[in-house]
Design an enzyme around this catalytic site. Structure first.
Site, PDB file in Angstrom:
ATOM      1  N   LYS A  61       0.833  -1.208   0.000  1.00  0.00           N
ATOM      2  CA  LYS A  61       0.000   0.000   0.000  1.00  0.00           C
ATOM      3  C   LYS A  61       0.862   1.251   0.000  1.00  0.00           C
ATOM      4  O   LYS A  61       0.571   2.226  -0.709  1.00  0.00           O
ATOM      5  CB  LYS A  61      -0.926  -0.006   1.222  1.00  0.00           C
ATOM      6  CG  LYS A  61      -2.010  -1.067   1.144  1.00  0.00           C
ATOM      7  CD  LYS A  61      -2.792  -1.160   2.454  1.00  0.00           C
ATOM      8  CE  LYS A  61      -3.804  -2.285   2.414  1.00  0.00           C
ATOM      9  NZ  LYS A  61      -4.525  -2.414   3.701  1.00  0.00           N
ATOM     10  N   HIS A 106       1.083  -8.325  17.145  1.00  0.00           N
ATOM     11  CA  HIS A 106      -0.028  -9.276  17.090  1.00  0.00           C
ATOM     12  C   HIS A 106      -0.575  -9.551  18.477  1.00  0.00           C
ATOM     13  O   HIS A 106       0.093  -9.366  19.485  1.00  0.00           O
ATOM     14  CB  HIS A 106       0.385 -10.578  16.408  1.00  0.00           C
ATOM     15  CG  HIS A 106       1.533 -11.285  17.057  1.00  0.00           C
ATOM     16  ND1 HIS A 106       1.424 -11.995  18.224  1.00  0.00           N
ATOM     17  CD2 HIS A 106       2.826 -11.372  16.710  1.00  0.00           C
ATOM     18  CE1 HIS A 106       2.584 -12.503  18.553  1.00  0.00           C
ATOM     19  NE2 HIS A 106       3.473 -12.131  17.649  1.00  0.00           N
TER      20      HIS A 106
END
Length: 126
Positions: A61, A106
């Site tokens: 991105k 995470h």
């Protein structure tokens, strides 16, 4: 100067299911050998695969924002230095130098990554 920024979050279960369903075919399509070796060395490897997957998405991105519109998964490699800090290597993107910062985190359910591109120098194709 920031040239591109990207963020991605993914459910770890989704990556775990893909690994269980497609095995090495999935892993070899998305991850380099060094990334596979790193992730499989961890107790809960799917967390690390998911983190790298999110990082690659975030990097893609950011690259798109900086003018690079198409990237193959294997063109992006996310490794760790001796201190455990992730860094990025790019392959076959016609770049001389790219400075990309990446952060990965995470939980038990999700992995998230941010990428910032601070510098890109393209090869001169004269």
């Amino acid at each position: 100067m920031i040239l591109g920024i990207g963020c991605d979050i993914i459910e770890i279960k989704r990556i775990k299911n893909s690994i269980e369903k497609f095995g090495e075919k999935f892993l070899n399509k998305i991850f380099t050998q060094k990334e596979i070796e790193y992730c499989t060395s961890k107790a809960i490897s799917e967390q690390h695969f998911a983190g790298r997957f999110a990082a690659k998405e975030a990097i893609a991105k950011a690259l798109y924002q900086s003018g690079i519109k198409k990237v193959d998964w294997l063109n992006i490699e996310v490794l760790n230095n001796d201190l455990g800090i992730p860094f990025v290597k790019l392959y076959d993107l016609n770049l001389i130098n790219a400075e990309i910062k990446v952060s990965i985190s995470h939980s038990n359910e999700n992995a998230i990554a941010y990428a910032i591109i601070e510098k890109i120098e393209e090869k001169n194709n004269e």
